[in-house]
Design an enzyme around this catalytic site. Structure first.
Site, short mmCIF file in Angstrom:
data_model
loop_
_atom_site.label_atom_id
_atom_site.label_comp_id
_atom_site.label_asym_id
_atom_site.label_seq_id
_atom_site.Cartn_x
_atom_site.Cartn_y
_atom_site.Cartn_z
N GLN A 117 9.68 -2.14 2.71
CA GLN A 117 10.99 -1.63 1.82
C GLN A 117 10.82 -0.15 1.75
OE1 GLN A 117 13.56 -3.59 1.02
NE2 GLN A 117 14.49 -1.87 -0.26
N ASP A 173 14.39 -4.26 10.82
CA ASP A 173 15.25 -3.24 10.10
C ASP A 173 16.01 -2.44 11.17
OD1 ASP A 173 15.57 -2.81 7.42
OD2 ASP A 173 13.60 -2.32 7.07
N LYS A 223 16.44 -10.59 -0.86
CA LYS A 223 16.10 -10.74 1.08
C LYS A 223 15.33 -12.00 1.16
CE LYS A 223 16.38 -5.82 1.79
NZ LYS A 223 15.55 -4.54 2.23
N1 GUN Z 1 15.58 0.62 1.08
C1 GUN Z 1 17.03 0.51 0.93
N2 GUN Z 1 17.44 -0.07 1.91
C2 GUN Z 1 16.67 -0.30 2.95
C3 GUN Z 1 16.74 -1.18 4.13
O1 GUN Z 1 17.69 -1.67 4.46
N3 GUN Z 1 15.55 -1.54 4.70
C4 GUN Z 1 14.38 -1.15 4.22
N4 GUN Z 1 13.14 -1.29 4.78
N5 GUN Z 1 14.42 -0.45 3.07
C5 GUN Z 1 15.45 -0.07 2.42
#
Ligand code: GUN
Length: 300
Positions: free
Chosen positions: A96, A119, A52
């Site tokens: 996350q 998100d 990311k």
């Molecule tokens: N863990 C796995 N996929 C995601 C996501 O798209 N966002 C977040 N915050 N955590 C994750």
């Protein structure tokens, strides 16, 4: 032979579009900023977070990764999220998941300012999604919708069967597909672990979305000929022949499903890269809304 839906290439095209929007914002003195918080040592989370960060920087955004040890207190994390909420350079905040078990995931997610919820997990974002109003859409479901649309696969009048009812994928995706309009207008069935004879539903589907978190769960005998299959799963399964000791696979048993499908997403290289592209899209949109350029981002 099924069309292999290339999420990697599609995500690249979207990032190129976003890069132009970022350049326009920077000309106005605004650099879209993404703040990512990572708690603990989860190996998969570390990989996602660094992807990311790299993707954000590559299109000219600012990106900060805040790392905390797995025994961080809830109070410290709350204070950190409050700081991110009030920092004007931050347009998007991502916590996350999964978090270590002593931390209350839902409470912490709710602390993120709704106007920075890139998100799309905040109840305000999910409420807007359900009502068909503009707002941040959760990245993976939105990525699935955009991917199908960009491959000319219409959902209008189609029976979409979603396997999995998570708050992150299954529930929001069902809501996206049942809305009125382009990329939606579907008849949606959601199956889950308590669904008896699940294959009876998947066999009726024009489009199957597998988001159950179980390696190679959907097999060839569970789908009809000509089905479109979207695989949201990313599972690590032991494989002594691989140098890493594991291989990645989805929730779909690719070799038995692909011969029956008209189109299918692979793992890796299907939905995964789209999730990151949509996260960037939400962050750019958040920054744009600060400038008065507040129209929705059209990625179809
Ligand atoms: N863990 C796995 N996929 C995601 C996501 O798209 N966002 C977040 N915050 N955590 C994750």
């Amino acid at each position: 032979m099924a069309i292999i839906i290339d999420g990697k290439k599609t995500a690249q095209e979207i990032r190129a579009k976003l890069k132009i929007r970022v350049e326009k914002l920077r000309e106005k003195g605004i650099t879209p900023g993404l703040s990512v918080t990572l708690v603990g040592e989860n190996a998969a989370s570390k990989v996602y977070v660094s992807s990311k960060d790299a993707a954000a920087r590559e299109i000219g955004m600012s990106s900060w990764t805040h790392k905390f040890p797995s025994d961080v207190s809830e109070i410290e994390l709350r204070e950190h999220l409050r700081c991110q909420n009030s920092d004007p350079a931050v347009h998007g905040i991502l916590l996350q998941l999964p978090l270590p078990s002593h931390l209350p995931e839902e409470h912490l997610l709710n602390l993120i300012a709704a106007e920075k919820d890139v998100d799309g997990f905040h109840p305000v974002s999910l409420g807007n999604l359900m009502l068909g109003r503009p707002g941040f859409k959760p990245c993976t479901p939105w990525g699935v919708q955009v991917l199908l649309n960009r491959y000319g696969i219409s959902t209008r009048g189609k029976h979409v069967v979603i396997v999995g009812r998570s708050n992150i994928v299954g529930k929001p995706l069902a809501n996206l597909f049942m809305q009125k309009g382009e990329g939606a207008d579907a008849t949606v069935t959601v199956c889950h672990s308590a669904t008896p004879d699940l294959a009876q539903f998947t066999r009726q589907a024009d489009i199957v979305v597998a988001a159950i978190g179980c390696a190679e769960f959907i097999r060839g005998d569970m789908v009809k000929d000509g089905v479109v299959v979207v695989d949201v799963g990313i599972n690590r399964v032991e494989d002594s022949s691989s140098p890493k000791g594991y291989r990645l696979c989805g929730d779909v048993h690719f070799s038995s499903v692909e011969p029956k499908a008209s189109a299918i997403t692979p793992v890796p290289g299907g939905v995964g890269p789209m999730t990151i592209a949509m996260l960037l899209a939400n962050t750019v949109w958040s920054a744009e809304s600060k400038t008065g350029i507040s129209g929705p981002i059209d990625l179809f």
